[in-house]
Design a protein around this motif. Structure first.
Motif, PDB file in Angstrom:
ATOM      1  N   MET A   1      64.092 -22.074 -39.006  1.00  0.00           N
ATOM      2  CA  MET A   1      65.402 -21.690 -38.522  1.00  0.00           C
ATOM      3  C   MET A   1      65.519 -22.115 -37.058  1.00  0.00           C
ATOM      4  N   PRO A   2      66.581 -22.797 -36.678  1.00  0.00           N
ATOM      5  CA  PRO A   2      66.756 -23.217 -35.292  1.00  0.00           C
ATOM      6  C   PRO A   2      66.885 -22.011 -34.359  1.00  0.00           C
ATOM      7  N   ALA A   3      66.260 -22.129 -33.216  1.00  0.00           N
ATOM      8  CA  ALA A   3      66.257 -21.048 -32.232  1.00  0.00           C
ATOM      9  C   ALA A   3      67.387 -21.241 -31.225  1.00  0.00           C
ATOM     10  N   GLU A   4      67.992 -20.178 -30.837  1.00  0.00           N
ATOM     11  CA  GLU A   4      69.033 -20.172 -29.805  1.00  0.00           C
ATOM     12  C   GLU A   4      68.728 -19.051 -28.829  1.00  0.00           C
ATOM     13  N   LEU A   5      68.969 -19.286 -27.554  1.00  0.00           N
ATOM     14  CA  LEU A   5      68.786 -18.213 -26.571  1.00  0.00           C
ATOM     15  C   LEU A   5      69.755 -17.081 -26.871  1.00  0.00           C
ATOM     16  N   LEU A   6      69.308 -15.882 -26.587  1.00  0.00           N
ATOM     17  CA  LEU A   6      70.125 -14.692 -26.775  1.00  0.00           C
ATOM     18  C   LEU A   6      70.217 -13.972 -25.431  1.00  0.00           C
ATOM     19  N   GLN A 131      43.432 -24.883 -26.954  1.00  0.00           N
ATOM     20  CA  GLN A 131      44.744 -25.000 -26.310  1.00  0.00           C
ATOM     21  C   GLN A 131      45.164 -26.470 -26.346  1.00  0.00           C
ATOM     22  N   PRO A 132      46.394 -26.749 -26.765  1.00  0.00           N
ATOM     23  CA  PRO A 132      46.818 -28.152 -26.796  1.00  0.00           C
ATOM     24  C   PRO A 132      46.888 -28.742 -25.396  1.00  0.00           C
ATOM     25  N   ALA A 133      46.523 -30.007 -25.277  1.00  0.00           N
ATOM     26  CA  ALA A 133      46.595 -30.695 -23.985  1.00  0.00           C
ATOM     27  C   ALA A 133      48.039 -30.737 -23.501  1.00  0.00           C
ATOM     28  N   VAL A 134      48.950 -30.983 -24.420  1.00  0.00           N
ATOM     29  CA  VAL A 134      50.375 -31.009 -24.119  1.00  0.00           C
ATOM     30  C   VAL A 134      51.070 -30.236 -25.224  1.00  0.00           C
ATOM     31  N   HIS A 135      51.946 -29.359 -24.831  1.00  0.00           N
ATOM     32  CA  HIS A 135      52.713 -28.602 -25.823  1.00  0.00           C
ATOM     33  C   HIS A 135      54.185 -28.788 -25.486  1.00  0.00           C
ATOM     34  N   PRO A 136      54.968 -29.269 -26.442  1.00  0.00           N
ATOM     35  CA  PRO A 136      56.376 -29.519 -26.140  1.00  0.00           C
ATOM     36  C   PRO A 136      57.121 -28.223 -25.824  1.00  0.00           C
ATOM     37  N   THR A 137      58.080 -28.331 -24.943  1.00  0.00           N
ATOM     38  CA  THR A 137      58.942 -27.204 -24.614  1.00  0.00           C
ATOM     39  C   THR A 137      59.977 -27.044 -25.714  1.00  0.00           C
ATOM     40  N   LEU A 138      60.064 -25.835 -26.241  1.00  0.00           N
ATOM     41  CA  LEU A 138      61.081 -25.560 -27.255  1.00  0.00           C
ATOM     42  C   LEU A 138      62.432 -25.385 -26.585  1.00  0.00           C
ATOM     43  N   ARG A 139      63.423 -25.995 -27.171  1.00  0.00           N
ATOM     44  CA  ARG A 139      64.776 -25.907 -26.644  1.00  0.00           C
ATOM     45  C   ARG A 139      65.686 -25.300 -27.700  1.00  0.00           C
ATOM     46  N   ALA A 140      66.806 -24.779 -27.251  1.00  0.00           N
ATOM     47  CA  ALA A 140      67.789 -24.229 -28.187  1.00  0.00           C
ATOM     48  C   ALA A 140      68.081 -25.274 -29.254  1.00  0.00           C
ATOM     49  N   GLY A 141      68.108 -24.839 -30.501  1.00  0.00           N
ATOM     50  CA  GLY A 141      68.346 -25.733 -31.615  1.00  0.00           C
ATOM     51  C   GLY A 141      67.080 -26.216 -32.290  1.00  0.00           C
ATOM     52  N   ASP A 142      65.933 -26.114 -31.594  1.00  0.00           N
ATOM     53  CA  ASP A 142      64.654 -26.490 -32.201  1.00  0.00           C
ATOM     54  C   ASP A 142      64.227 -25.420 -33.201  1.00  0.00           C
ATOM     55  N   ASP A 143      63.454 -25.835 -34.175  1.00  0.00           N
ATOM     56  CA  ASP A 143      62.824 -24.886 -35.082  1.00  0.00           C
ATOM     57  C   ASP A 143      61.530 -24.401 -34.438  1.00  0.00           C
ATOM     58  N   TYR A 144      61.260 -23.106 -34.598  1.00  0.00           N
ATOM     59  CA  TYR A 144      59.964 -22.599 -34.145  1.00  0.00           C
ATOM     60  C   TYR A 144      58.881 -23.183 -35.041  1.00  0.00           C
ATOM     61  N   PRO A 145      57.815 -23.716 -34.455  1.00  0.00           N
ATOM     62  CA  PRO A 145      56.719 -24.219 -35.286  1.00  0.00           C
ATOM     63  C   PRO A 145      55.996 -23.047 -35.963  1.00  0.00           C
ATOM     64  N   ASP A 183      55.633 -20.674 -26.596  1.00  0.00           N
ATOM     65  CA  ASP A 183      56.805 -20.956 -27.417  1.00  0.00           C
ATOM     66  C   ASP A 183      58.025 -20.142 -27.004  1.00  0.00           C
ATOM     67  N   HIS A 184      58.039 -19.642 -25.754  1.00  0.00           N
ATOM     68  CA  HIS A 184      59.296 -19.116 -25.234  1.00  0.00           C
ATOM     69  C   HIS A 184      60.246 -20.303 -25.100  1.00  0.00           C
ATOM     70  N   LEU A 185      61.464 -20.110 -25.503  1.00  0.00           N
ATOM     71  CA  LEU A 185      62.452 -21.187 -25.396  1.00  0.00           C
ATOM     72  C   LEU A 185      62.700 -21.573 -23.942  1.00  0.00           C
ATOM     73  N   ASP A 186      63.017 -22.826 -23.731  1.00  0.00           N
ATOM     74  CA  ASP A 186      63.464 -23.286 -22.423  1.00  0.00           C
ATOM     75  C   ASP A 186      64.695 -22.451 -22.036  1.00  0.00           C
ATOM     76  N   GLY A 187      64.661 -21.838 -20.885  1.00  0.00           N
ATOM     77  CA  GLY A 187      65.758 -20.988 -20.431  1.00  0.00           C
ATOM     78  C   GLY A 187      65.483 -19.513 -20.629  1.00  0.00           C
ATOM     79  N   CYS A 188      64.449 -19.168 -21.409  1.00  0.00           N
ATOM     80  CA  CYS A 188      64.074 -17.764 -21.563  1.00  0.00           C
ATOM     81  C   CYS A 188      63.519 -17.274 -20.223  1.00  0.00           C
ATOM     82  N   ALA A 189      63.955 -16.110 -19.803  1.00  0.00           N
ATOM     83  CA  ALA A 189      63.529 -15.562 -18.506  1.00  0.00           C
ATOM     84  C   ALA A 189      62.022 -15.324 -18.442  1.00  0.00           C
TER      85      ALA A 189
END
Length: 193
Positions: A1-6, A131-145, A183-189
């Motif tokens: 399910m795509p994630a959106e900031l709340l 721990q992954p060497a690089v972990h992509p930043t989750l953005r609104a609309g991305d699915d949680y892995p 996996d906090h979304l980009d923009g999450c406080a």
């Protein structure tokens, strides 16, 4: 399910999954994704994530204090020594999920942790080595892995050491919870704490 900031009633932007449940909000804000390097806390979180299998996380979150009491603060030495009377005590305790396989796994996992210590290993080192060497930043609309190559590798490493209820999906949720992945979304406080 795509994630959106709340944006909550407090005006704070958060990941959407806690909704407006106060217990979930406190968990999201204070625990989830905070890097954990304390072995007993890692052990507790891994046992709780295993207990969640097939259930909603809120069920385990509501029973977390019951687990801490029933499992004596998640002291692995005490849990590793549990016998049949302790199993029956736990299965009668409404403060935890009363599932024989999950109770047996907690005891077996405590024994596996002590065996790791005997072999000169720590759970802290094992977990953080994945721990992954690089972990992509989750953005609104991305699915949680739900898993990753690192979670699959850690799952295998734990199972090779005798751990139970540590499949890749459980391990990935654990890695999220203890900050091995963020996996906090980009923009999450609470993303960059």
């Amino acid at each position: 399910m795509p994630a959106e900031l709340l944006v909550g009633s407090d005006g704070v932007a958060r990941c959407p999954w806690p909704g407006d449940d106060p217990l979930y909000l406190a968990y999201h804000d204070d625990d989830w994704g905070r890097p954990v390097r304390d072995e007993r806390e890692l052990f507790e979180k891994l046992i709780l994530d295993g207990a969640q299998a097939g259930l909603a996380w809120i069920t385990i979150l509501r029973k977390r204090d019951g687990y801490r009491r029933a499992f004596e603060g998640f002291d692995p030495e005490r849990i590793a020594a549990y016998g049949p009377d302790d199993v029956e005590r736990l299965l009668a305790d409404p403060g935890i999920v009363r599932n024989r396989q999950k109770v047996a796994a907690a005891i077996s996992n405590a024994q596996a942790l002590l065996a790791m210590h005997d072999a000169g290993e720590t759970l802290v080192e094992l977990v953080w080595s994945h721990q992954p060497a690089v972990h992509p930043t989750l953005r609104a609309g991305d699915d949680y892995p739900v898993t990753s190559p690192e979670a699959e590798a850690l799952s295998t490493a734990l199972r090779d050491r005798g751990w139970k209820f540590v499949g890749p999906t459980i391990v990935y949720a654990f890695m999220q919870a203890v900050g091995v992945v963020n996996d906090h979304l980009d923009g999450c406080a609470f993303r960059d704490r």
